[in-house]
Design a protein around this motif. Sequence first.
Motif, PDB file in Angstrom:
ATOM      1  N   ARG A  83       0.800  -1.220   0.000  1.00  0.00           N
ATOM      2  CA  ARG A  83       0.000   0.000   0.000  1.00  0.00           C
ATOM      3  C   ARG A  83       0.834   1.273   0.000  1.00  0.00           C
ATOM      4  O   ARG A  83       0.283   2.373  -0.131  1.00  0.00           O
ATOM      5  CB  ARG A  83      -0.927   0.013   1.219  1.00  0.00           C
ATOM      6  N   ASP A  84       2.131   1.152   0.159  1.00  0.00           N
ATOM      7  CA  ASP A  84       2.992   2.333   0.177  1.00  0.00           C
ATOM      8  C   ASP A  84       2.881   3.079  -1.156  1.00  0.00           C
ATOM      9  O   ASP A  84       3.050   2.488  -2.223  1.00  0.00           O
ATOM     10  CB  ASP A  84       4.444   1.922   0.437  1.00  0.00           C
ATOM     11  N   LYS A  85       2.596   4.377  -1.111  1.00  0.00           N
ATOM     12  CA  LYS A  85       2.344   5.151  -2.331  1.00  0.00           C
ATOM     13  C   LYS A  85       3.581   5.269  -3.213  1.00  0.00           C
ATOM     14  O   LYS A  85       3.490   5.154  -4.434  1.00  0.00           O
ATOM     15  CB  LYS A  85       1.823   6.540  -1.973  1.00  0.00           C
ATOM     16  N   GLU A  86       4.732   5.488  -2.618  1.00  0.00           N
ATOM     17  CA  GLU A  86       5.964   5.633  -3.412  1.00  0.00           C
ATOM     18  C   GLU A  86       6.315   4.323  -4.112  1.00  0.00           C
ATOM     19  O   GLU A  86       6.676   4.312  -5.287  1.00  0.00           O
ATOM     20  CB  GLU A  86       7.117   6.094  -2.520  1.00  0.00           C
ATOM     21  N   ARG A  89       3.925   3.790  -6.985  1.00  0.00           N
ATOM     22  CA  ARG A  89       4.240   4.672  -8.111  1.00  0.00           C
ATOM     23  C   ARG A  89       5.427   4.129  -8.901  1.00  0.00           C
ATOM     24  O   ARG A  89       5.396   4.083 -10.143  1.00  0.00           O
ATOM     25  CB  ARG A  89       4.554   6.089  -7.594  1.00  0.00           C
TER      26      ARG A  89
END
Length: 129
Positions: A83-86, A89
């Motif tokens: 779930r980490d956004k970075e 991405r």
Amino acid sequence: MSRVPAPWRSRPARLALAALLALAAPLALALSPEAKEWLAITAKLEPVQCEKRQLRRQIVLAEAENRAADAKKLRARAAALGRDKETARLEKRLAALEARLLDSQGRPRNAEDLDAISLQQRQAFYRCE
């Protein structure tokens, strides 16, 4: 006071380093911009990928040993990594780059790109062990 020489100061180490640089320099020049970006992104993602790999192994071991509570905790940790956004991405960018690195039949457009990517993946795998 005796001084212990640094390992890279010895003649064999300098020769090995020079040979490595001589072999790596043409490889780096022959890579496409997409492959260079791929290598940079995967280097950034390496710690996360390593942790995910270790978590998958631990989950399988916990399930094999009938430790359901441990497996559930490990799955939650793995989901949190996902779930980490970075990370998401960067992984999305890798997917876009993969489409640009491969032709319509799934073969690499540039063989040197595939060699460099494969080497980096093998090295990352063994560093994670």
